[in-house]
Design an enzyme around this catalytic site. Structure first.
Site, PDB file in Angstrom:
ATOM      1  N   MET A 161      -2.597  -0.645  -1.455  1.00 52.05           N
ATOM      2  CA  MET A 161      -3.498   0.024  -0.345  1.00 52.05           C
ATOM      3  C   MET A 161      -3.013   1.113   0.038  1.00 52.05           C
ATOM      4  O   MET A 161      -3.474   1.561   0.994  1.00 52.05           O
ATOM      5  CB  MET A 161      -3.403  -1.060   0.735  1.00 52.05           C
ATOM      6  CG  MET A 161      -3.985  -2.498   0.382  1.00 52.05           C
ATOM      7  SD  MET A 161      -5.044  -3.422   1.737  1.00 52.05           S
ATOM      8  CE  MET A 161      -3.592  -3.398   2.917  1.00 52.05           C
TER       9      MET A 161
ATOM     10  N   TYR B  61      -0.498   4.628   0.871  1.00 49.65           N
ATOM     11  CA  TYR B  61       0.469   4.808   2.008  1.00 49.65           C
ATOM     12  C   TYR B  61       1.976   4.424   1.233  1.00 49.65           C
ATOM     13  O   TYR B  61       2.747   3.767   1.930  1.00 49.65           O
ATOM     14  CB  TYR B  61       0.376   4.325   3.099  1.00 49.65           C
ATOM     15  CG  TYR B  61       0.771   5.168   4.353  1.00 49.65           C
ATOM     16  CD1 TYR B  61       0.302   6.449   4.573  1.00 49.65           C
ATOM     17  CD2 TYR B  61       2.039   4.760   5.093  1.00 49.65           C
ATOM     18  CE1 TYR B  61       0.779   7.022   5.459  1.00 49.65           C
ATOM     19  CE2 TYR B  61       2.463   5.680   6.026  1.00 49.65           C
ATOM     20  CZ  TYR B  61       2.144   6.922   6.226  1.00 49.65           C
ATOM     21  OH  TYR B  61       2.712   7.783   7.310  1.00 49.65           O
ATOM     22  N   LEU B  62       1.943   4.795   0.118  1.00 51.67           N
ATOM     23  CA  LEU B  62       2.979   4.287  -0.911  1.00 51.67           C
ATOM     24  C   LEU B  62       4.644   4.614  -0.257  1.00 51.67           C
ATOM     25  O   LEU B  62       4.743   5.683   0.325  1.00 51.67           O
ATOM     26  CB  LEU B  62       2.786   4.993  -2.250  1.00 51.67           C
ATOM     27  CG  LEU B  62       1.588   4.673  -3.189  1.00 51.67           C
ATOM     28  CD1 LEU B  62       1.292   5.480  -4.258  1.00 51.67           C
ATOM     29  CD2 LEU B  62       1.049   3.334  -2.925  1.00 51.67           C
ATOM     30  N   HIS B  63       5.365   3.676  -0.626  1.00 55.72           N
ATOM     31  CA  HIS B  63       6.792   3.761  -0.271  1.00 55.72           C
ATOM     32  C   HIS B  63       7.552   3.294  -1.253  1.00 55.72           C
ATOM     33  O   HIS B  63       6.984   3.014  -2.435  1.00 55.72           O
ATOM     34  CB  HIS B  63       6.990   2.974   1.100  1.00 55.72           C
ATOM     35  CG  HIS B  63       6.527   1.678   1.089  1.00 55.72           C
ATOM     36  ND1 HIS B  63       7.073   0.517   0.096  1.00 55.72           N
ATOM     37  CD2 HIS B  63       5.532   1.005   2.015  1.00 55.72           C
ATOM     38  CE1 HIS B  63       6.437  -0.427   0.337  1.00 55.72           C
ATOM     39  NE2 HIS B  63       5.597  -0.441   1.360  1.00 55.72           N
TER      40      HIS B  63
ATOM     41  N   HIS C 165       6.705   0.519  -3.412  1.00 57.60           N
ATOM     42  CA  HIS C 165       5.582   0.565  -4.297  1.00 57.60           C
ATOM     43  C   HIS C 165       6.369   1.314  -5.558  1.00 57.60           C
ATOM     44  O   HIS C 165       5.917   1.001  -6.623  1.00 57.60           O
ATOM     45  CB  HIS C 165       4.549   1.430  -3.707  1.00 57.60           C
ATOM     46  CG  HIS C 165       3.747   0.856  -2.560  1.00 57.60           C
ATOM     47  ND1 HIS C 165       3.881   1.150  -1.421  1.00 57.60           N
ATOM     48  CD2 HIS C 165       2.874  -0.105  -2.720  1.00 57.60           C
ATOM     49  CE1 HIS C 165       2.944   0.488  -0.745  1.00 57.60           C
ATOM     50  NE2 HIS C 165       2.458  -0.519  -1.447  1.00 57.60           N
TER      51      HIS C 165
ATOM     52  N   GLN D 104     -10.474  -8.043   3.226  1.00 61.94           N
ATOM     53  CA  GLN D 104      -9.331  -8.839   3.406  1.00 61.94           C
ATOM     54  C   GLN D 104      -8.785  -8.562   4.831  1.00 61.94           C
ATOM     55  O   GLN D 104      -7.525  -9.068   5.297  1.00 61.94           O
ATOM     56  CB  GLN D 104      -7.982  -8.575   2.297  1.00 61.94           C
ATOM     57  CG  GLN D 104      -7.442  -7.148   2.587  1.00 61.94           C
ATOM     58  CD  GLN D 104      -6.540  -6.842   1.356  1.00 61.94           C
ATOM     59  OE1 GLN D 104      -6.816  -6.725   0.295  1.00 61.94           O
ATOM     60  NE2 GLN D 104      -5.337  -6.991   1.768  1.00 61.94           N
TER      61      GLN D 104
ATOM     62  N   GLN E  19       1.126 -14.268  -1.051  1.00 60.15           N
ATOM     63  CA  GLN E  19       0.305 -13.307  -1.989  1.00 60.15           C
ATOM     64  C   GLN E  19       0.622 -13.679  -3.338  1.00 60.15           C
ATOM     65  O   GLN E  19      -0.239 -13.869  -4.044  1.00 60.15           O
ATOM     66  CB  GLN E  19       0.246 -11.765  -1.556  1.00 60.15           C
ATOM     67  CG  GLN E  19      -0.738 -11.244  -2.346  1.00 60.15           C
ATOM     68  CD  GLN E  19      -0.896  -9.635  -1.921  1.00 60.15           C
ATOM     69  OE1 GLN E  19      -1.827  -9.316  -0.929  1.00 60.15           O
ATOM     70  NE2 GLN E  19      -0.210  -8.923  -2.494  1.00 60.15           N
TER      71      GLN E  19
ATOM     72  N   SER F 193       7.459  -1.474   4.352  1.00 57.40           N
ATOM     73  CA  SER F 193       6.158  -1.744   4.653  1.00 57.40           C
ATOM     74  C   SER F 193       5.382  -0.564   5.063  1.00 57.40           C
ATOM     75  O   SER F 193       5.967  -0.077   5.888  1.00 57.40           O
ATOM     76  CB  SER F 193       5.899  -2.756   5.698  1.00 57.40           C
ATOM     77  OG  SER F 193       4.509  -2.907   6.267  1.00 57.40           O
TER      78      SER F 193
END
Lengths: 296, 296
Positions: B31, B33-35, B38, B62, B154, B186
């Site tokens: 989704m 806003y990568l960190h 990811h 979702q 998930q 997160s």
């Protein structure tokens, strides 16, 4: 022609044929007890595909409690011979255990258009259909999948699923095939007792005469056609009408009684479900919009 | 690296790369806003695949009403730069309109294992996840798909879907990535106020000390571990526990309080969801069964 019973072998066979350059894969999903309706799907598949796969699987999860899963007619030897005669490449006949090694926790549901017609009297039926069809698509990865228009709602539901989930397959709806006297072919026709078989002609008869009435201007509104269908079918003392509906197709929105057929700009389906004893028959006909029809 | 925004262009790009013999396709669905979590998925994907695709899509279906769909953090430019730095081949960034040109009537639901943990407080959440993941699978046809174990439920749900629907993709779960002080990465960590950020360490702290207590024989039963987790987290005045559960993994069956950890022969997950003000954090740790452990 190969008869294959396991998913692993089927995947490998299709991959082999893909790598050998056979071209598009066409799938005809069936529950077996094949008839000329299925044969017409196989011929269409043969015409459009380098590899034709038919699946024969009486899918337990699309039958409700008290429905005919156990007694659904089966004749594997005849089915295989028919498939062979139509030039099919692969017949996939999995056991229930192969398709559902554990009870499936996962279901695919299409909302709205499954709540009416057959969906109303067969709750969960279409979830079972979309789930098994999606499994077959994932196993076989067909370019084309062929479905008979006798199950028109099924076609609409599957097309909706394919569109919503971006499935990379083209659904090819094929015309209803009928006996010489008009009865739509169905594996369930074998259930009919002689007298029921005779009276079952009210389904196709009501649709045919409705179309004539529309063409001749004797029935102008959806309400008049609904009345005609019910009146015609009710001439059969054995017929028990479950529904006799007019809806837009493929959106499946019921049209109002006041709706004038000549005004429409999208196809309307006349859809019937009628019980004869324990046998439930369906039939339908599409009314195509008249391009440039008279708008009085 | 290509940034692609339409399904048609993405399909064509992947097909081109397939035909050029790049080998397996690896997908990292995100989704945005990568960190660094990811990034670790992208590196794993790079290691295993000839074509690495990451998708960035904040999937509206979702999110429940009142959840953070509108405010979910977004930073496309930074995301694209991070993907480029990890050797990604294609970043797929569709608009909502591209993924849902009409509201979807079709949903994929996984029963049972979605009714507890995050599924209990986020009804419909996992249907939204499985539906969009299945769309991405159908569009991209990955050989591998990479998911972080921070969202352990998930992972379990998607593996169940893949198995039940015979999807031809291998799910690769990847380890949780943490800040130096233990906080699981997160995208939602940005919501935390300084004091909340500090106290949020009770999640990882409770899991770490529980593992130590098990190893040192100070906590023998699931009940003792549950008590430990709750006690430890409750030391933070700002922490509001949503759940602190022990379950088998990936079956997600809660284990009884009397369950003795050394007796287990399948992995058990300690799973936490804790709210700090409006921010909901999750974390978990797997306890692997001891092969040949002492059975007192």
């Amino acid at each position: 022609m190969k008869v294959i019973r396991t998913i692993a072998e089927l995947r490998s066979e299709i991959q082999d044929r893909q790598q050998s350059g056979y071209g598009p894969v066409g799938l005809v999903p069936t529950m077996g007890y094949l008839h000329e309706g299925h044969a017409s799907l196989m011929r269409k598949a043969r015409e459009m595909s380098g590899t034709v796969v038919i699946s024969i699987f009486v899918n337990p999860i699309q039958f409700g409690p008290g429905e005919d899963f156990e007694t659904y007619p089966r004749d594997e030897a005849r089915d295989v011979a028919l498939a062979e005669s139509q030039g099919v490449d692969v017949v996939f006949i999995p056991a229930v255990q192969e398709m559902y090694p554990q009870p499936t926790k996962t279901k695919i549901s299409v909302a709205e258009i499954t709540s009416l017609l057959c969906g109303a009297s067969r709750p969960g039926h279409f979830d079972g259909v979309t789930t098994v069809v999606s499994k077959l698509f994932n196993i076989i990865k067909p370019d084309y999948a062929f479905f008979g228009m006798k199950d028109a709602q099924q076609v609409a539901v599957i097309e909706q699923m394919v569109r919503d989930l971006n499935m990379d397959v083209t659904i090819v709806p094929c015309p209803i095939i009928r006996e010489a006297d008009g009865l739509a072919l169905s594996s369930r026709n074998v259930y009919l007792k002689p007298e029921e078989r005779e009276q079952a002609l009210v389904l196709s008869g009501s649709l045919r005469t409705a179309q004539e009435a529309i063409q001749q201007g004797q029935a102008a509104t959806a309400g008049e056609i609904r009345a005609h269908l019910r009146e015609y079918i009710s001439r059969s003392p054995l017929a028990d009408i479950e529904y006799a509906e007019l809806l837009t197709f493929p959106e499946l929105v019921p049209v109002e009684d006041s709706y004038r057929m000549v005004d429409g700009d999208s196809p309307v389906i006349m859809a019937l479900a009628v019980r004869f004893g324990r046998t439930r028959l369906i039939d339908n006909a599409l009314i195509q919009p008249k391009v440039g029809g008279s708008h009085v």
